[in-house]
Motif scaffolding. Structure first.
Motif, PDB file in Angstrom:
ATOM      1  N   GLY A 190       0.812  -1.213   0.000  1.00 38.26           N
ATOM      2  CA  GLY A 190       0.000   0.000   0.000  1.00 38.26           C
ATOM      3  C   GLY A 190       0.844   1.261   0.000  1.00 38.26           C
ATOM      4  O   GLY A 190       0.538   2.231  -0.679  1.00 38.26           O
ATOM      5  N   LYS A 191       1.937   1.240   0.754  1.00 32.49           N
ATOM      6  CA  LYS A 191       2.819   2.404   0.800  1.00 32.49           C
ATOM      7  C   LYS A 191       3.472   2.642  -0.551  1.00 32.49           C
ATOM      8  O   LYS A 191       3.612   3.782  -1.000  1.00 32.49           O
ATOM      9  N   GLU A 192       3.895   1.570  -1.207  1.00 33.82           N
ATOM     10  CA  GLU A 192       4.515   1.706  -2.528  1.00 33.82           C
ATOM     11  C   GLU A 192       3.510   2.247  -3.544  1.00 33.82           C
ATOM     12  O   GLU A 192       3.842   3.083  -4.386  1.00 33.82           O
ATOM     13  N   LEU A 193       2.256   1.756  -3.455  1.00 34.05           N
ATOM     14  CA  LEU A 193       1.215   2.240  -4.361  1.00 34.05           C
ATOM     15  C   LEU A 193       0.967   3.724  -4.132  1.00 34.05           C
ATOM     16  O   LEU A 193       0.797   4.495  -5.083  1.00 34.05           O
ATOM     17  N   ARG A 194       0.968   4.140  -2.882  1.00 30.19           N
ATOM     18  CA  ARG A 194       0.760   5.552  -2.574  1.00 30.19           C
ATOM     19  C   ARG A 194       1.887   6.404  -3.151  1.00 30.19           C
ATOM     20  O   ARG A 194       1.663   7.463  -3.719  1.00 30.19           O
ATOM     21  N   LYS A 195       3.129   5.916  -3.042  1.00 33.30           N
ATOM     22  CA  LYS A 195       4.272   6.639  -3.601  1.00 33.30           C
ATOM     23  C   LYS A 195       4.141   6.785  -5.107  1.00 33.30           C
ATOM     24  O   LYS A 195       4.390   7.845  -5.675  1.00 33.30           O
ATOM     25  N   LYS A 196       3.728   5.678  -5.784  1.00 33.69           N
ATOM     26  CA  LYS A 196       3.568   5.725  -7.232  1.00 33.69           C
ATOM     27  C   LYS A 196       2.464   6.706  -7.613  1.00 33.69           C
ATOM     28  O   LYS A 196       2.582   7.451  -8.581  1.00 33.69           O
ATOM     29  N   THR A 197       1.357   6.690  -6.857  1.00 29.53           N
ATOM     30  CA  THR A 197       0.252   7.595  -7.133  1.00 29.53           C
ATOM     31  C   THR A 197       0.689   9.046  -6.982  1.00 29.53           C
ATOM     32  O   THR A 197       0.379   9.901  -7.811  1.00 29.53           O
ATOM     33  N   GLN A 198       1.434   9.327  -5.910  1.00 27.25           N
ATOM     34  CA  GLN A 198       1.918  10.684  -5.693  1.00 27.25           C
ATOM     35  C   GLN A 198       2.861  11.109  -6.805  1.00 27.25           C
ATOM     36  O   GLN A 198       2.859  12.259  -7.245  1.00 27.25           O
ATOM     37  N   LYS A 199       3.665  10.160  -7.303  1.00 28.70           N
ATOM     38  CA  LYS A 199       4.594  10.460  -8.391  1.00 28.70           C
ATOM     39  C   LYS A 199       3.838  10.802  -9.662  1.00 28.70           C
ATOM     40  O   LYS A 199       4.181  11.732 -10.384  1.00 28.70           O
ATOM     41  N   VAL A 200       2.760  10.030  -9.953  1.00 27.43           N
ATOM     42  CA  VAL A 200       1.959  10.298 -11.149  1.00 27.43           C
ATOM     43  C   VAL A 200       1.306  11.669 -11.064  1.00 27.43           C
ATOM     44  O   VAL A 200       1.293  12.441 -12.025  1.00 27.43           O
ATOM     45  N   VAL A 201       0.757  11.992  -9.875  1.00 26.31           N
ATOM     46  CA  VAL A 201       0.094  13.275  -9.692  1.00 26.31           C
ATOM     47  C   VAL A 201       1.074  14.425  -9.893  1.00 26.31           C
ATOM     48  O   VAL A 201       0.745  15.476 -10.429  1.00 26.31           O
ATOM     49  N   ALA A 202       2.327  14.214  -9.473  1.00 21.80           N
ATOM     50  CA  ALA A 202       3.336  15.256  -9.558  1.00 21.80           C
ATOM     51  C   ALA A 202       3.944  15.388 -10.949  1.00 21.80           C
ATOM     52  O   ALA A 202       4.680  16.324 -11.217  1.00 21.80           O
ATOM     53  N   GLN A 203       3.651  14.454 -11.865  1.00 19.81           N
ATOM     54  CA  GLN A 203       4.256  14.472 -13.188  1.00 19.81           C
ATOM     55  C   GLN A 203       3.835  15.698 -13.985  1.00 19.81           C
ATOM     56  O   GLN A 203       2.723  16.193 -13.868  1.00 19.81           O
ATOM     57  N   GLU A 204       4.764  16.165 -14.798  1.00 18.83           N
ATOM     58  CA  GLU A 204       4.487  17.250 -15.729  1.00 18.83           C
ATOM     59  C   GLU A 204       4.216  16.661 -17.108  1.00 18.83           C
ATOM     60  O   GLU A 204       4.676  15.566 -17.428  1.00 18.83           O
ATOM     61  N   PRO A 205       3.496  17.389 -17.956  1.00 17.81           N
ATOM     62  CA  PRO A 205       3.330  16.923 -19.337  1.00 17.81           C
ATOM     63  C   PRO A 205       4.689  16.847 -20.033  1.00 17.81           C
ATOM     64  O   PRO A 205       5.627  17.544 -19.670  1.00 17.81           O
ATOM     65  N   THR A 206       4.777  16.000 -21.043  1.00 19.67           N
ATOM     66  CA  THR A 206       5.988  15.893 -21.856  1.00 19.67           C
ATOM     67  C   THR A 206       5.769  16.710 -23.122  1.00 19.67           C
ATOM     68  O   THR A 206       4.884  16.402 -23.919  1.00 19.67           O
ATOM     69  N   THR A 207       6.553  17.763 -23.291  1.00 21.05           N
ATOM     70  CA  THR A 207       6.409  18.640 -24.443  1.00 21.05           C
ATOM     71  C   THR A 207       7.717  18.679 -25.218  1.00 21.05           C
ATOM     72  O   THR A 207       8.786  18.842 -24.623  1.00 21.05           O
ATOM     73  N   PHE A 208       7.623  18.526 -26.527  1.00 20.68           N
ATOM     74  CA  PHE A 208       8.825  18.533 -27.353  1.00 20.68           C
ATOM     75  C   PHE A 208       8.479  18.992 -28.761  1.00 20.68           C
ATOM     76  O   PHE A 208       7.315  19.009 -29.159  1.00 20.68           O
ATOM     77  N   ARG A 209       9.523  19.357 -29.509  1.00 16.33           N
ATOM     78  CA  ARG A 209       9.360  19.785 -30.900  1.00 16.33           C
ATOM     79  C   ARG A 209       9.888  18.674 -31.796  1.00 16.33           C
ATOM     80  O   ARG A 209      11.056  18.270 -31.708  1.00 16.33           O
ATOM     81  N   VAL A 210       9.016  18.175 -32.653  1.00 10.98           N
ATOM     82  CA  VAL A 210       9.390  17.066 -33.528  1.00 10.98           C
ATOM     83  C   VAL A 210       9.304  17.532 -34.977  1.00 10.98           C
ATOM     84  O   VAL A 210       8.418  18.302 -35.348  1.00 10.98           O
ATOM     85  N   ALA A 211      10.248  17.070 -35.793  1.00  5.21           N
ATOM     86  CA  ALA A 211      10.310  17.500 -37.185  1.00  5.21           C
ATOM     87  C   ALA A 211      10.562  16.318 -38.104  1.00  5.21           C
ATOM     88  O   ALA A 211      11.083  15.270 -37.684  1.00  5.21           O
ATOM     89  N   THR A 212      10.197  16.498 -39.367  1.00  5.23           N
ATOM     90  CA  THR A 212      10.587  15.564 -40.419  1.00  5.23           C
ATOM     91  C   THR A 212      11.259  16.391 -41.504  1.00  5.23           C
ATOM     92  O   THR A 212      10.794  17.488 -41.847  1.00  5.23           O
ATOM     93  N   PHE A 213      12.394  15.850 -42.058  1.00  2.00           N
ATOM     94  CA  PHE A 213      13.202  16.665 -42.953  1.00  2.00           C
ATOM     95  C   PHE A 213      13.913  15.775 -43.971  1.00  2.00           C
ATOM     96  O   PHE A 213      14.814  15.017 -43.625  1.00  2.00           O
ATOM     97  N   ASN A 214      13.450  15.859 -45.219  1.00  2.00           N
ATOM     98  CA  ASN A 214      14.164  15.213 -46.321  1.00  2.00           C
ATOM     99  C   ASN A 214      15.210  16.218 -46.806  1.00  2.00           C
ATOM    100  O   ASN A 214      14.869  17.263 -47.374  1.00  2.00           O
TER     101      ASN A 214
END
Length: 356
Positions: free
Chosen positions: A90-114
């Motif tokens: 239960g403690k480990e699950l709580r830690k994982k839940t808190q980690k998920v809540v604290a996560q930030e979105p992943t933002t990046f710039r992606v390109a394709t280039f011939n």
């Protein structure tokens, strides 16, 4: 002799009624006082109830939960439950839940280039009058930097162009497979933003059905901890020299979609970049299932396919969980001197796991 009981004395009846009312009134006051000053000072969970809703709770038996009559209804009161100690799981699950809540979105710039392969502009190549590959790749590197891309799918990225790109970026970028394999279709990423988890290639039908190994990588975002799969491909064009390759483009697309489904089964988002040498057909096939979307927009659902306006053959697709913005297909300026394709770039945002 039969004894008859006379009618009750009105005075006695009135006295008994008054006494009963008094007792009930006292009990009501006691209950109200206890409710207000009960231990812990917790507020009444039903602040708007009326006097008719006040419950007098009495246990039916030592083994049964207490019951009450509230507004004409019999209600079973919840039994008292002692708090339990939270175990290790239960403690480990709580830690994982808190980690998920604290996560930030992943933002990046992606390109394709011939970037127009070096072989096309060398002496004897089919692009006469163009600057040599080293010069063009220097321009292409400047373009990448100016648009803040941090993951790129390169097509026609020949060996000398790989070397120029890596030399000019001074260790700030890595490339897979680059010159460690067939470099023509490679994926590049900023080393201060991404870390390579694994890289592999998949055989894709190219001109006249000859297969070419094309790359896919799993990258780990250093800021958010999110892993993302990136696939980069180049499907064959139909040209006078090579003939009609529609059959092989269809086979290539089928294999690419199969790979997307395989990677989705690992529960990671997928980004697909490339020169597909198709417009509406590739859009409808890749996005038709609803699992993928195009960075340039368009709608494909329920058997309806509405591609975005101004389509080219260079595309960025991503899993439907990804939100794309700031899409740009740039053909002018330095781009048109460096290559015969546009530089296509978009911002991708992946919400944290707990927000999906």
């Amino acid at each position: 002799m039969t004894k008859h009981v006379g009618p009750p004395d009105p005075a006695e009846t009135t006295g008994a009624a008054v006494a009963t009312i008094a007792v009930v009134g006292v009990l009501g006051v006691v209950i109200a006082v206890l409710a207000i000053f009960r231990p812990g000072g917790a507020p009444d969970p039903e602040p708007n109830r009326t006097a008719a809703d006040v419950a007098i709770v009495t246990p039916s038996s030592p083994s049964e939960p207490a019951q009450s009559v509230r507004a004409g209804r019999r209600v079973t009161a919840a039994p008292t439950v002692e708090p339990q100690e939270v175990g290790t799981v239960g403690k480990e699950l709580r830690k994982k839940t808190q980690k998920v809540v604290a996560q930030e979105p992943t933002t990046f710039r992606v390109a394709t280039f011939n970037v127009l392969g070096a072989s096309h502009t060398k002496p004897g190549g089919n692009k006469k009058g163009w600057a040599p590959a080293g010069t063009r790749m220097a321009w292409a590197t400047s373009i990448v930097t100016s648009y803040d891309a941090d993951v790129i799918g390169f097509q026609e990225f020949e060996s000398s162009q790989v070397s120029t790109f890596l030399a000019r970026t001074g260790g700030r970028w890595s490339v897979y497979p680059g010159n460690a394999g067939d470099p023509r279709n490679s994926i590049a990423w900023r080393t201060d933003t991404w870390e390579l988890v694994q890289g592999a290639t998949v055989p894709i039908p190219y001109f006249r059905g000859r297969t070419v190994d094309m790359p896919y990588v799993r990258l780990h975002n250093l800021a958010s901890g999110q892993d993302v799969y990136f696939i980069n491909v180049h499907n064959p064009a139909s040209t006078g020299r090579w003939g009609d390759n529609e059959r092989w483009r269809d086979a290539a697309t089928a294999r690419e979609i199969e790979l997307i489904n395989q990677l989705h089964a690992e529960n990671f988002p997928v980004v697909l970049t490339g020169d597909f040498n198709e417009r509406d057909e590739i859009f409808c096939k890749v996005t038709g299932s609803g699992a993928m979307v195009s960075a340039s927009g368009g709608v494909a659902s329920g058997g309806t396919c509405l591609p975005p306006p101004g389509m080219g053959v260079d595309w960025i697709f991503g899993s439907s969980v990804i939100r794309f913005s700031d899409y740009l297909s740039q053909r002018t300026g330095l781009v048109q001197r460096a290559t015969d394709h546009p530089f296509v770039v978009s911002t991708a945002t992946i919400p944290p796991l707990g927000a999906r």
